[in-house]
Design a protein around this motif. Structure first.
Motif, PDB file in Angstrom:
ATOM      1  N   PRO A  34       0.660  -1.208   0.036  1.00  0.00           N
ATOM      2  CA  PRO A  34       0.020  -0.077   0.018  1.00  0.00           C
ATOM      3  C   PRO A  34       0.735   1.155   0.115  1.00  0.00           C
ATOM      4  CG  PRO A  34      -0.713  -1.579   1.609  1.00  0.00           C
ATOM      5  CD  PRO A  34       0.535  -2.221   1.241  1.00  0.00           C
ATOM      6  N   PHE A  35       0.340   2.239  -0.873  1.00  0.00           N
ATOM      7  CA  PHE A  35       1.101   3.700  -0.830  1.00  0.00           C
ATOM      8  C   PHE A  35       0.099   4.746  -1.131  1.00  0.00           C
ATOM      9  CE2 PHE A  35       0.702   2.171  -5.018  1.00  0.00           C
ATOM     10  CZ  PHE A  35       0.857   3.385  -6.115  1.00  0.00           C
TER      11      PHE A  35
ATOM     12  N   ARG B 100      -6.880  -1.139   3.515  1.00  0.00           N
ATOM     13  CA  ARG B 100      -6.801  -2.107   2.733  1.00  0.00           C
ATOM     14  C   ARG B 100      -6.836  -3.545   3.028  1.00  0.00           C
ATOM     15  NH1 ARG B 100      -2.345  -2.175  -2.274  1.00  0.00           N
ATOM     16  NH2 ARG B 100      -1.629  -3.939  -0.996  1.00  0.00           N
ATOM     17  N   GLY B 101      -6.208  -3.740   4.217  1.00  0.00           N
ATOM     18  CA  GLY B 101      -5.667  -4.938   5.107  1.00  0.00           C
ATOM     19  C   GLY B 101      -7.351  -5.329   5.465  1.00  0.00           C
ATOM     20  N   THR B 102      -7.948  -4.301   6.039  1.00  0.00           N
ATOM     21  CA  THR B 102      -9.460  -4.831   6.529  1.00  0.00           C
ATOM     22  C   THR B 102     -10.276  -5.276   5.404  1.00  0.00           C
ATOM     23  OG1 THR B 102      -9.215  -3.166   8.403  1.00  0.00           O
ATOM     24  CG2 THR B 102     -11.464  -4.104   7.580  1.00  0.00           C
TER      25      THR B 102
ATOM     26  N   VAL C  24      -0.788   7.083   5.390  1.00  0.00           N
ATOM     27  CA  VAL C  24      -0.242   5.882   4.854  1.00  0.00           C
ATOM     28  C   VAL C  24      -0.683   4.796   5.780  1.00  0.00           C
ATOM     29  CG1 VAL C  24       1.903   4.427   4.450  1.00  0.00           C
ATOM     30  CG2 VAL C  24       1.852   6.864   4.029  1.00  0.00           C
ATOM     31  N   VAL C  25      -0.615   5.148   6.888  1.00  0.00           N
ATOM     32  CA  VAL C  25      -0.976   3.809   8.167  1.00  0.00           C
ATOM     33  C   VAL C  25      -2.655   3.831   7.740  1.00  0.00           C
ATOM     34  CG1 VAL C  25      -1.360   3.503  10.299  1.00  0.00           C
ATOM     35  CG2 VAL C  25       0.563   4.441   9.613  1.00  0.00           C
ATOM     36  N   GLU C  26      -3.474   4.584   7.583  1.00  0.00           N
ATOM     37  CA  GLU C  26      -4.745   4.742   7.525  1.00  0.00           C
ATOM     38  C   GLU C  26      -5.123   3.709   6.181  1.00  0.00           C
ATOM     39  OE1 GLU C  26      -6.162   8.541   7.972  1.00  0.00           O
ATOM     40  OE2 GLU C  26      -6.279   8.437   9.971  1.00  0.00           O
ATOM     41  N   HIS C  27      -4.445   4.051   5.346  1.00  0.00           N
ATOM     42  CA  HIS C  27      -4.716   3.546   3.964  1.00  0.00           C
ATOM     43  C   HIS C  27      -4.470   2.030   3.705  1.00  0.00           C
ATOM     44  CE1 HIS C  27      -5.076   2.770  -0.356  1.00  0.00           C
ATOM     45  NE2 HIS C  27      -3.649   2.408  -0.344  1.00  0.00           N
TER      46      HIS C  27
END
Length: 203
Positions: A137-138, A193-195, A186-189
């Motif tokens: 993710p980026f 995406r992981g969820t 970045v962390v939130e994105h």
């Protein structure tokens, strides 16, 4: 009065913070070292060397003619977002000749920032392609240099042909709060995406 061990009131041990690794990538001279230095709460580790005449044939200085140093391995910094979250920042070298370092730097990373300069937007493609291929993710953060034309985030997204889910932000890599906001994005994105990837598909 003597209390038994089970009756003593014990102070709960403080939970260790979660530590996450974030990459800061992008083209040559786009502001990676500046961003890590602006936001790091420790003295950042830098591996900068002076540019020499021998490197001119391979280091494209178009648009960054005043640049006199370059990162040859990585930048490293740390920021405590809050008591439960600490980010370790690894800035990648920008030139093609140091790409062999990227795989090692990317190992174990939660996500990445791709810094972009609208004056040399094509320099962002290599980093974007790299993270897309790895499935990392980026977010794209446009570093708003003094004197550079300003474009809305949607225009930058179209120019870079990004997936609609990839966040695009405008930032000032010199400003701590601005750089911090990029890292939080970045962390939130990555978490979103992981969820989404863990959720079962609808029948």
């Amino acid at each position: 009065m003597v209390f038994g061990r089970s009756e003593r009131r014990r102070r709960p041990a403080a939970a260790e913070p979660v530590t996450l690794k974030i990459l800061v990538a992008g083209g040559f001279g786009v502001g990676k070292t500046t961003l890590v230095g602006a936001v790091s709460e420790i003295r950042p580790l830098r591996t900068e060397e002076r540019l020499t005449e021998a490197g001119r044939p391979v280091d494209d200085l178009h648009g960054v003619e005043a640049k006199s140093t370059t990162t040859v391995a990585m930048d490293f910094g740390r920021i405590t977002v809050h008591d439960e979250l600490v980010l370790y920042l690894f800035g990648t070298p920008g030139q093609d000749r140091f790409w062999f370092l990227w795989d090692e730097l990317a190992r174990g990373a939660l996500g990445a920032v791709v810094l972009a300069d609208t004056r040399r937007l094509a320099d962002s493609f290599a980093a974007i392609d790299y993270f897309e291929r790895r499935g990392l993710p980026f977010v794209v953060a446009v570093n708003c240099f003094d004197g550079a034309d300003r474009y809305p985030a949607d225009a930058v997204r179209d120019a870079l042909d990004l997936d609609p889910a990839v966040p695009v932000l405008l930032c000032d890599a010199r400003a701590r709060d601005s750089a911090r906001d990029v890292l939080i994005a970045v962390v939130e994105h990555a978490m979103r995406r992981g969820t989404q990837q863990r959720e079962p598909a609808l029948p």
